[in-house]
Design a protein around this motif. Structure first.
Motif, PDB file in Angstrom:
ATOM      1  N   SER A  40      -5.402  15.887  31.711  1.00  0.00           N
ATOM      2  CA  SER A  40      -4.279  15.132  32.285  1.00  0.00           C
ATOM      3  C   SER A  40      -4.567  14.773  33.742  1.00  0.00           C
ATOM      4  CB  SER A  40      -2.986  15.956  32.209  1.00  0.00           C
ATOM      5  OG  SER A  40      -2.688  16.298  30.878  1.00  0.00           O
ATOM      6  N   ALA A  41      -3.904  13.723  34.220  1.00  0.00           N
ATOM      7  CA  ALA A  41      -4.087  13.288  35.599  1.00  0.00           C
ATOM      8  C   ALA A  41      -3.750  14.409  36.575  1.00  0.00           C
ATOM      9  CB  ALA A  41      -3.205  12.071  35.879  1.00  0.00           C
ATOM     10  N   THR A  42      -4.482  14.467  37.683  1.00  0.00           N
ATOM     11  CA  THR A  42      -4.242  15.473  38.711  1.00  0.00           C
ATOM     12  C   THR A  42      -4.503  14.868  40.081  1.00  0.00           C
ATOM     13  OG1 THR A  42      -4.953  17.642  39.555  1.00  0.00           O
ATOM     14  CG2 THR A  42      -6.594  16.363  38.372  1.00  0.00           C
ATOM     15  N   SER A  43      -3.640  15.127  41.031  1.00  0.00           N
ATOM     16  CA  SER A  43      -3.732  14.525  42.358  1.00  0.00           C
ATOM     17  C   SER A  43      -5.055  14.889  43.037  1.00  0.00           C
ATOM     18  CB  SER A  43      -2.557  15.006  43.221  1.00  0.00           C
ATOM     19  OG  SER A  43      -2.628  14.448  44.513  1.00  0.00           O
ATOM     20  N   VAL A  44      -5.751  13.894  43.558  1.00  0.00           N
ATOM     21  CA  VAL A  44      -7.031  13.974  44.275  1.00  0.00           C
ATOM     22  C   VAL A  44      -8.062  14.837  43.530  1.00  0.00           C
ATOM     23  CG1 VAL A  44      -5.910  13.585  46.499  1.00  0.00           C
ATOM     24  CG2 VAL A  44      -6.387  15.921  45.828  1.00  0.00           C
ATOM     25  N   ASN A  45      -7.927  14.918  42.208  1.00  0.00           N
ATOM     26  CA  ASN A  45      -8.780  15.781  41.386  1.00  0.00           C
ATOM     27  C   ASN A  45      -8.759  17.221  41.889  1.00  0.00           C
ATOM     28  OD1 ASN A  45     -10.570  16.308  39.223  1.00  0.00           O
ATOM     29  ND2 ASN A  45     -12.362  16.142  40.566  1.00  0.00           N
ATOM     30  N   GLY A  46      -7.615  17.612  42.477  1.00  0.00           N
ATOM     31  CA  GLY A  46      -7.496  18.971  43.008  1.00  0.00           C
ATOM     32  C   GLY A  46      -7.381  20.031  41.925  1.00  0.00           C
ATOM     33  N   GLN A  47      -6.905  19.613  40.740  1.00  0.00           N
ATOM     34  CA  GLN A  47      -6.747  20.530  39.603  1.00  0.00           C
ATOM     35  C   GLN A  47      -6.012  21.807  40.017  1.00  0.00           C
ATOM     36  OE1 GLN A  47     -10.314  20.532  36.909  1.00  0.00           O
ATOM     37  NE2 GLN A  47     -11.263  19.427  38.623  1.00  0.00           N
ATOM     38  N   GLY A 115       3.752  19.404  35.365  1.00  0.00           N
ATOM     39  CA  GLY A 115       4.523  18.679  34.368  1.00  0.00           C
ATOM     40  C   GLY A 115       3.652  17.805  33.479  1.00  0.00           C
ATOM     41  N   LEU A 116       2.646  17.164  34.086  1.00  0.00           N
ATOM     42  CA  LEU A 116       1.744  16.312  33.310  1.00  0.00           C
ATOM     43  C   LEU A 116       0.962  17.142  32.291  1.00  0.00           C
ATOM     44  CD1 LEU A 116       0.398  14.041  36.191  1.00  0.00           C
ATOM     45  CD2 LEU A 116       1.879  13.316  34.312  1.00  0.00           C
ATOM     46  N   VAL A 117       0.445  18.281  32.730  1.00  0.00           N
ATOM     47  CA  VAL A 117      -0.307  19.150  31.818  1.00  0.00           C
ATOM     48  C   VAL A 117       0.606  19.693  30.719  1.00  0.00           C
ATOM     49  CG1 VAL A 117      -1.582  21.320  31.613  1.00  0.00           C
ATOM     50  CG2 VAL A 117      -2.049  19.785  33.527  1.00  0.00           C
ATOM     51  N   ALA A 118       1.780  20.170  31.113  1.00  0.00           N
ATOM     52  CA  ALA A 118       2.700  20.781  30.151  1.00  0.00           C
ATOM     53  C   ALA A 118       3.159  19.775  29.100  1.00  0.00           C
ATOM     54  CB  ALA A 118       3.905  21.372  30.878  1.00  0.00           C
ATOM     55  N   GLN A 119       3.469  18.539  29.530  1.00  0.00           N
ATOM     56  CA  GLN A 119       3.915  17.537  28.566  1.00  0.00           C
ATOM     57  C   GLN A 119       2.811  17.209  27.568  1.00  0.00           C
ATOM     58  OE1 GLN A 119       7.360  15.555  28.352  1.00  0.00           O
ATOM     59  NE2 GLN A 119       6.252  16.284  26.561  1.00  0.00           N
ATOM     60  N   SER A 120       1.570  17.188  28.054  1.00  0.00           N
ATOM     61  CA  SER A 120       0.447  16.941  27.156  1.00  0.00           C
ATOM     62  C   SER A 120       0.300  18.076  26.145  1.00  0.00           C
ATOM     63  CB  SER A 120      -0.849  16.781  27.962  1.00  0.00           C
ATOM     64  OG  SER A 120      -0.781  15.656  28.820  1.00  0.00           O
ATOM     65  N   VAL A 121       0.426  19.316  26.619  1.00  0.00           N
ATOM     66  CA  VAL A 121       0.362  20.469  25.715  1.00  0.00           C
ATOM     67  C   VAL A 121       1.464  20.369  24.663  1.00  0.00           C
ATOM     68  CG1 VAL A 121       0.640  22.976  25.524  1.00  0.00           C
ATOM     69  CG2 VAL A 121      -0.702  22.012  27.408  1.00  0.00           C
ATOM     70  N   GLU A 122       2.670  20.059  25.111  1.00  0.00           N
ATOM     71  CA  GLU A 122       3.799  19.989  24.189  1.00  0.00           C
ATOM     72  C   GLU A 122       3.585  18.921  23.127  1.00  0.00           C
ATOM     73  OE1 GLU A 122       8.455  20.332  24.735  1.00  0.00           O
ATOM     74  OE2 GLU A 122       7.768  18.357  25.385  1.00  0.00           O
ATOM     75  N   LEU A 123       3.088  17.752  23.530  1.00  0.00           N
ATOM     76  CA  LEU A 123       2.870  16.674  22.563  1.00  0.00           C
ATOM     77  C   LEU A 123       1.829  17.062  21.520  1.00  0.00           C
ATOM     78  CD1 LEU A 123       2.936  13.497  24.843  1.00  0.00           C
ATOM     79  CD2 LEU A 123       4.628  14.175  23.137  1.00  0.00           C
ATOM     80  N   ILE A 124       0.756  17.704  21.972  1.00  0.00           N
ATOM     81  CA  ILE A 124      -0.269  18.141  21.022  1.00  0.00           C
ATOM     82  C   ILE A 124       0.320  19.124  20.022  1.00  0.00           C
ATOM     83  CG2 ILE A 124      -2.425  19.412  20.779  1.00  0.00           C
ATOM     84  CD1 ILE A 124      -3.219  18.277  23.560  1.00  0.00           C
ATOM     85  N   LEU A 125       1.063  20.110  20.517  1.00  0.00           N
ATOM     86  CA  LEU A 125       1.622  21.136  19.630  1.00  0.00           C
ATOM     87  C   LEU A 125       2.683  20.561  18.699  1.00  0.00           C
ATOM     88  CD1 LEU A 125       1.842  24.183  22.088  1.00  0.00           C
ATOM     89  CD2 LEU A 125       0.138  23.766  20.299  1.00  0.00           C
ATOM     90  N   GLN A 126       3.591  19.746  19.244  1.00  0.00           N
ATOM     91  CA  GLN A 126       4.641  19.200  18.386  1.00  0.00           C
ATOM     92  C   GLN A 126       4.092  18.205  17.373  1.00  0.00           C
ATOM     93  OE1 GLN A 126       8.511  18.257  19.770  1.00  0.00           O
ATOM     94  NE2 GLN A 126       8.696  20.108  21.006  1.00  0.00           N
ATOM     95  N   SER A 127       2.952  17.563  17.680  1.00  0.00           N
ATOM     96  CA  SER A 127       2.318  16.681  16.700  1.00  0.00           C
ATOM     97  C   SER A 127       1.836  17.471  15.492  1.00  0.00           C
ATOM     98  CB  SER A 127       1.143  15.920  17.332  1.00  0.00           C
ATOM     99  OG  SER A 127       0.006  16.754  17.501  1.00  0.00           O
ATOM    100  N   LYS A 128       1.630  18.780  15.675  1.00  0.00           N
ATOM    101  CA  LYS A 128       1.224  19.681  14.603  1.00  0.00           C
ATOM    102  C   LYS A 128       2.427  20.430  14.019  1.00  0.00           C
ATOM    103  CE  LYS A 128      -3.152  20.522  17.041  1.00  0.00           C
ATOM    104  NZ  LYS A 128      -4.085  19.830  16.124  1.00  0.00           N
ATOM    105  N   LYS A 129       3.636  19.981  14.400  1.00  0.00           N
ATOM    106  CA  LYS A 129       4.892  20.571  13.942  1.00  0.00           C
ATOM    107  C   LYS A 129       5.055  22.022  14.395  1.00  0.00           C
ATOM    108  CE  LYS A 129       5.781  17.301  10.285  1.00  0.00           C
ATOM    109  NZ  LYS A 129       6.277  17.064   8.919  1.00  0.00           N
ATOM    110  N   ILE A 130       4.544  22.287  15.588  1.00  0.00           N
ATOM    111  CA  ILE A 130       4.759  23.569  16.265  1.00  0.00           C
ATOM    112  C   ILE A 130       5.824  23.347  17.320  1.00  0.00           C
ATOM    113  CG2 ILE A 130       3.712  25.329  17.733  1.00  0.00           C
ATOM    114  CD1 ILE A 130       1.028  24.649  16.335  1.00  0.00           C
TER     115      ILE A 130
END
Length: 258
Positions: A40-47, A115-130
């Motif tokens: 997921s996107a991260t400011s100034v690649n600071g991660q 938030g960007l990372v968490a939303q990506s995690v959530e979408l992946i999991l919910q796409s698997k019906k988790i």
């Protein structure tokens, strides 16, 4: 359980799941979702984000106690806690020159990236019906959360996410709680405050109808919820805790004067 939905379908059907079965989610599925979301996107690649997975039941119970005893934290398969983490940056910046954490931008950037990372995690999991549910209440005692999870240095927990197989997976549009009208949310070239305000009034009525259609006689309207959370400082210790954890020091003197 291996059925998947595409990204758009997953977003349209996204909701919070708080009630889970006893079936455990394969930890590798959760780990792979987090590793994928690391792109997921991260400011100034600071991660400036780390994620802590909690499986241990004793720790889950403690996290539930911190969050007003919310049972979903005790009953989930695993709990993910998203950490705003400037220890990486501090390791790279020359000795004594790391000051970013003193400014409000550090908290904003960290929260956005989390938030960007968490939303990506959530979408992946919910796409698997988790099922998943975001938990912001852990911020009422970030120091205690840090003690439970061993978070140290220039880092603080910003929110958690429960993960588990839901007792019932909702995938019908009518089952999903509505959002504000798109005309009060999406604007082309020019923002319109009045449309936002009118849309809020309209949404309050529409949400009431949605609850009533499902047979609820007692429920929180949109107006009830906004008054409950935003007419007071419902997490009043955040600033002082962030100061103690090494953040926002440039505002400390101003706060003391006020």
């Amino acid at each position: 359980m291996n059925e998947k939905m595409n990204i758009e379908e997953t977003l349209k059907n996204r909701r919070s799941y708080r009630n889970y079965t006893n079936q455990k989610v394969d930890l590798d599925i959760v780990k792979n979702a987090i590793i994928s979301a690391q792109r997921s996107a991260t400011s100034v690649n600071g991660q400036q984000i780390s994620v802590v997975i909690t499986e241990d039941q004793d720790k889950l119970n403690k996290m539930s106690d911190i969050n007003w005893g919310q049972k979903t934290l005790k009953e989930c398969s695993v709990l993910l806690t998203f950490v705003v983490d400037y220890n990486r940056s501090d390791e790279m910046v020359e000795d004594g020159k790391m000051i970013h954490q003193d400014d409000i931008e550090s908290v904003i950037v960290g929260a956005v990236d989390a938030g960007l990372v968490a939303q990506s995690v959530e979408l992946i999991l919910q796409s698997k019906k988790i099922g998943t549910c975001m938990i912001g209440g852990i911020r009422q005692d970030m120091k205690k959360v840090s003690e439970v999870l061993g978070i140290t240095g220039l880092a603080f927990p910003v929110f958690s996410m429960t993960v588990g197989y839901p007792k019932e997976f909702m995938n019908k549009e009518d089952d999903i709680r509505p959002r504000v009208n798109k005309d009060s949310f999406l604007f082309i070239d020019q923002y319109n405050e009045q449309k936002v305000r009118d849309g809020a009034q309209e949404y309050n009525l529409n949400l009431n109808k949605w609850w009533e259609k499902r047979g609820y006689t007692e429920y929180n309207t949109y107006k009830d919820s906004m008054n409950r959370f935003y007419s007071s400082y419902y997490l009043p210790n955040e600033f002082s805790e962030l100061l103690e954890m090494g953040f926002l020091s440039k505002y400390e003197e101003k706060n003391r004067r006020n």
